[in-house]
Design a protein around this motif. Structure first.
Motif, PDB file in Angstrom:
ATOM      1  N   UNK A   1       0.814  -1.221   0.000  1.00 43.81           N
ATOM      2  CA  UNK A   1       0.000   0.000   0.000  1.00 43.81           C
ATOM      3  C   UNK A   1       0.842   1.263   0.000  1.00 43.81           C
ATOM      4  N   UNK A   2       2.158   1.177   0.184  1.00 44.07           N
ATOM      5  CA  UNK A   2       2.986   2.371   0.092  1.00 44.07           C
ATOM      6  C   UNK A   2       3.047   2.899  -1.337  1.00 44.07           C
ATOM      7  N   UNK A   3       2.557   2.115  -2.309  1.00 46.93           N
ATOM      8  CA  UNK A   3       2.471   2.579  -3.687  1.00 46.93           C
ATOM      9  C   UNK A   3       1.149   3.274  -3.995  1.00 46.93           C
ATOM     10  N   UNK A   4       0.258   3.343  -3.019  1.00 43.83           N
ATOM     11  CA  UNK A   4      -1.096   3.855  -3.229  1.00 43.83           C
ATOM     12  C   UNK A   4      -1.203   5.247  -2.626  1.00 43.83           C
ATOM     13  N   UNK A   5      -1.967   6.113  -3.297  1.00 37.99           N
ATOM     14  CA  UNK A   5      -2.208   7.480  -2.832  1.00 37.99           C
ATOM     15  C   UNK A   5      -3.684   7.807  -3.013  1.00 37.99           C
ATOM     16  N   UNK A   6      -4.282   8.454  -2.022  1.00 41.43           N
ATOM     17  CA  UNK A   6      -5.664   8.934  -2.110  1.00 41.43           C
ATOM     18  C   UNK A   6      -5.630  10.422  -2.410  1.00 41.43           C
ATOM     19  N   UNK A   7      -6.267  10.811  -3.505  1.00 41.53           N
ATOM     20  CA  UNK A   7      -6.252  12.205  -3.956  1.00 41.53           C
ATOM     21  C   UNK A   7      -7.687  12.701  -4.001  1.00 41.53           C
ATOM     22  N   UNK A   8      -7.965  13.780  -3.276  1.00 39.28           N
ATOM     23  CA  UNK A   8      -9.273  14.416  -3.312  1.00 39.28           C
ATOM     24  C   UNK A   8      -9.286  15.540  -4.339  1.00 39.28           C
ATOM     25  N   UNK A   9     -10.263  15.530  -5.222  1.00 39.47           N
ATOM     26  CA  UNK A   9     -10.376  16.524  -6.289  1.00 39.47           C
ATOM     27  C   UNK A   9     -11.615  17.379  -6.068  1.00 39.47           C
ATOM     28  N   UNK A  10     -11.603  18.570  -6.672  1.00 41.96           N
ATOM     29  CA  UNK A  10     -12.709  19.528  -6.573  1.00 41.96           C
ATOM     30  C   UNK A  10     -12.995  19.847  -5.106  1.00 41.96           C
ATOM     31  N   UNK A  11     -11.993  20.440  -4.435  1.00 40.28           N
ATOM     32  CA  UNK A  11     -12.097  20.728  -3.007  1.00 40.28           C
ATOM     33  C   UNK A  11     -13.066  21.882  -2.747  1.00 40.28           C
ATOM     34  N   UNK A  12     -13.792  21.764  -1.634  1.00 41.24           N
ATOM     35  CA  UNK A  12     -14.729  22.803  -1.202  1.00 41.24           C
ATOM     36  C   UNK A  12     -14.585  23.012   0.309  1.00 41.24           C
ATOM     37  N   UNK A  13     -14.694  24.254   0.730  1.00 45.50           N
ATOM     38  CA  UNK A  13     -14.701  24.573   2.153  1.00 45.50           C
ATOM     39  C   UNK A  13     -16.155  24.624   2.620  1.00 45.50           C
ATOM     40  N   UNK A  14     -16.512  23.730   3.527  1.00 45.20           N
ATOM     41  CA  UNK A  14     -17.883  23.600   4.010  1.00 45.20           C
ATOM     42  C   UNK A  14     -17.926  24.080   5.458  1.00 45.20           C
TER      43      UNK A  14
END
Length: 252
Positions: free
Chosen positions: A44-57
């Motif tokens: 899992x060190x090869x895996x990355x979670x990327x959040x797109x279209x960020x919003x401040x709620x």
């Protein structure tokens, strides 16, 4: 919380490298997918979670009043008084010092909170909590193990092969991109189906036609008449005068 022995995180902000193997609408689903890979002994060190279209709620939690401000200020001051009272108690003081420190800290916190709220003049009469939320969470993996990650995540769902890319419009066969006249043929001015071209406008003989933009249809030649339809006829010419008959009179 981080543990030693994992992948080294770059010190400067750097975009992640790899292929998108899955995409989810919530962070919990992306976290579940990574947990699934970890349970199957995937690196899992090869895996990355990327959040797109960020919003401040900012979620509003309630209305702010003087009573609520006073209770919050008294609680914060009392906790600070407990800390001060414990210091005096450990240094050899009596238990009465602890109670006095709690009451004094609570009163000071209440007074300070009320004064701050009064100076704001009701500009913010509500309480809220802010969060950074992404509209979509993509799970990235390095290219050498991306295929294995997709195979394992098929049980969880959300697997993506790749993002679609826009395809440019196809050109006619035999036409070169550098030759606009061959790529977008047009009939010469004066032929049936083509309006007359005014001098100085694009489309005049000797000037190449302007190329259409991406997404616009290229100019098409006039369609040939179908079976049973009359083809465009040339304009009729007046009949020639018979021998011995006077021709049309010319006007001065």
């Amino acid at each position: 919380m981080s543990f030693s022995g994992g992948a080294r995180i770059p010190q400067t902000p750097t975009l992640p490298q790899g292929e998108t193997v899955a995409s989810y609408g919530t962070y919990l689903e992306a976290q579940k997918a990574v947990d699934h890979l970890s349970d199957h002994e995937f690196p899992v060190q090869m895996v990355t979670i990327v959040g797109t279209d960020l919003r401040m709620v900012e979620r509003v939690t309630g209305r702010l009043t003087y009573a609520r401000v006073a209770m919050g200020g008294f609680g914060s001051g009392a906790w600070f008084g407990v800390f001060i009272g414990l210091l005096f108690l450990l240094s050899g003081g009596s238990s009465g010092i602890l109670l006095a420190a709690v009451l004094f800290g609570g009163a000071a916190g209440l007074l300070l909170a009320v004064l701050v709220y009064a100076t704001s003049r009701g500009k913010r009469d509500f309480t809220s909590q802010s969060q950074i939320v992404a509209a979509q969470y993509a799970v990235l993996c390095r290219t050498e193990r991306a295929h294995d990650a997709r195979q394992m995540l098929r049980e969880v769902g959300g697997v993506r092969v790749g993002a679609a890319t826009p395809v440019p419009p196809a050109q006619p066969m035999g036409a070169r991109p550098s030759d606009p006249a061959a790529a977008y043929p047009q009939a010469a001015p004066g032929q049936p189906g083509q309006p007359p071209v005014a001098p100085g406008q694009p489309g005049q003989p000797g000037q190449p036609p302007a190329q259409p933009r991406y997404g616009q249809l290229a100019p098409q030649p006039p369609a040939e008449p179908r079976y049973g339809q009359l083809a465009p006829q040339p304009p009729a010419t007046p009949p020639a005068p018979e021998p011995g008959q006077p021709g049309p009179e010319k006007q001065d």
